[in-house]
Design a protein around this motif. Sequence first.
Motif, mmCIF file in Angstrom:
data_model
loop_
_atom_site.group_PDB
_atom_site.id
_atom_site.type_symbol
_atom_site.label_atom_id
_atom_site.label_comp_id
_atom_site.label_asym_id
_atom_site.label_seq_id
_atom_site.Cartn_x
_atom_site.Cartn_y
_atom_site.Cartn_z
ATOM 1 N N GLN A 84 0.824 -1.210 0.000
ATOM 2 C CA GLN A 84 0.000 0.000 0.000
ATOM 3 C C GLN A 84 0.858 1.259 0.000
ATOM 4 O O GLN A 84 0.567 2.219 -0.716
ATOM 5 C CB GLN A 84 -0.931 0.002 1.216
ATOM 6 C CG GLN A 84 -2.067 -0.995 1.127
ATOM 7 C CD GLN A 84 -2.938 -0.978 2.366
ATOM 8 O OE1 GLN A 84 -2.498 -0.613 3.453
ATOM 9 N NE2 GLN A 84 -4.190 -1.392 2.206
ATOM 10 N N PRO A 86 -5.296 3.088 0.227
ATOM 11 C CA PRO A 86 -6.152 3.549 -0.872
ATOM 12 C C PRO A 86 -7.401 4.258 -0.365
ATOM 13 O O PRO A 86 -8.008 3.874 0.629
ATOM 14 C CB PRO A 86 -6.513 2.249 -1.608
ATOM 15 C CG PRO A 86 -6.281 1.162 -0.612
ATOM 16 C CD PRO A 86 -5.151 1.637 0.246
ATOM 17 N N GLN A 107 -8.185 9.317 -4.205
ATOM 18 C CA GLN A 107 -6.761 9.125 -4.443
ATOM 19 C C GLN A 107 -6.559 8.464 -5.811
ATOM 20 O O GLN A 107 -6.144 7.313 -5.905
ATOM 21 C CB GLN A 107 -6.172 8.253 -3.325
ATOM 22 C CG GLN A 107 -4.675 8.381 -3.156
ATOM 23 C CD GLN A 107 -4.197 7.597 -1.945
ATOM 24 O OE1 GLN A 107 -4.965 7.009 -1.213
ATOM 25 N NE2 GLN A 107 -2.904 7.582 -1.741
ATOM 26 N N TYR A 123 -3.329 6.563 -6.844
ATOM 27 C CA TYR A 123 -2.928 5.347 -6.130
ATOM 28 C C TYR A 123 -2.580 4.241 -7.122
ATOM 29 O O TYR A 123 -3.341 3.932 -8.035
ATOM 30 C CB TYR A 123 -4.069 4.872 -5.214
ATOM 31 C CG TYR A 123 -3.737 3.636 -4.416
ATOM 32 C CD1 TYR A 123 -2.967 3.712 -3.264
ATOM 33 C CD2 TYR A 123 -4.179 2.380 -4.820
ATOM 34 C CE1 TYR A 123 -2.654 2.578 -2.528
ATOM 35 C CE2 TYR A 123 -3.878 1.244 -4.100
ATOM 36 C CZ TYR A 123 -3.117 1.345 -2.947
ATOM 37 O OH TYR A 123 -2.799 0.213 -2.231
#
Length: 478
Positions: free
Chosen positions: A171, A178, A182, A185
């Motif tokens: 992540q 996430p 975003q 991402y």
Amino acid sequence: MTDASLGTPAQLRDPNYTPALSKAIPLGIQHVLAMFVSNVTPAIIVAGAAGFGFGSDAGAQGFPDMTYLIQMSMLFAGIATLFQTIGFGPVGARLPIVQGTSFAFLPIMIPLVAGKGVEALPALFGGVLVGGLFHMVLGTFIGRIRFALPPLVTGLVVTMIGLALVKVGIQYAAGGVPAIDQPEYGSLLNWSAALVVIVATLGLKFFTRGMLSVSAVVIGIALGYIYALAVGMITFEGIVTSWDRAATVALPIPFAYGFEFSFAAVVGFCLMAFVSAVETVGDVSGITKGGAGREATDAEITGATYADGLGSAIAGVFGGFPNTSFSQNVGLIAMTGVMSRHVVTIGALFLILCGLVPKVGAVIRTIPIEVLGGGVIVMFGMVVAAGVSMLSDVNWNRRNMVIFAISLSIGLGLQLDPKAVQYLPDTLRVLMTSGLLPAALIAIVLNLLLPEQLSDDATEEVSGGLSGHGKGSLEKRG
């Protein structure tokens, strides 16, 4: 290879020997570089999980939370290391043991603080304090309960710690936890920063020697930081602003976030203290064997456990996390051949100095989360690898396969799907969804209760006809 100019073989095996300062200071700093990133990473992860990490400045006492947590990680790692190297009374092994913030407690801390902000910290640090005191009590009898934690159990626990954390690494490398807002991402830019760190770390670890190899992770992150600066992920202005806003010197604040006792936190930290104490016993044995060619004494093991617990308890009072002995530094002692505890004392003083200077924490905080993710992937992957290495010592008969299978399935399963126990009371739910504690508890209980030889037929039913083998040889079957 040991440098002959450091001293005679007899001197190098003596914990009380001090090399010349021109040699001792670089050796002490080398110990700090070997553990520095691993030591501050838990603070960054906990802050991020709580929701006051990157980009958040609201503090319990008006200071940036992540910066303060990083500062306390450095300060109390140094203080706990002094407990080990210098010692007082029964506290301390008087050996070159480097203490640092433990990864083992992260699967407990993350569920306790997830999305709750600074409001979750009083209960968290209450758990750290009580867990540290419990850890000290373990020192009085730790040697007598090691039978309950064979490699099957300890290897499973270490493997579970790594498996619980690898998701965090991915992540971070993709851009953080996430969120709906975003869109970047998982972008190529995010991953490119993480990959720079991973590639640099691997190159330094395997194609260099000495200080460069030992410091591969921290240098890899530094190179990733430079890359992030070059591609605009951070700016000089941002770095300068963080530096200017941080105080030059600041002392730790007792009960900075308040203090309260949560049953879930206390139970979780006490149970993990048990695992951490056994890990420390293994590290003490590794230091005496690798550095001095002898077994650790009962006084050294007891003193090391006392220092572990006391260091954690005091850290909890000031907003620090549990400390434990760092295994990578055990390997460093075996590599350098220098057993001097005073060398590690120099490294501890350097950590304390960094911990008293918030500007150091402020600069660390400017590291992009994607860059940190590259280092975290390497570190947490190594935790899993260490657990697998410990499991290689297990005799993989059918009994041990069943214990491992059930413990891993339940522990990892609860970790992957926390909603499976959503109707449990809050305290029990937090402990169960860590995955680590149920796996460890099941493994310990089954290992103590199940007979050494299980029926072949009973085991074949659950293994689908697969038979285990250990240490390179298949079991003989009649």
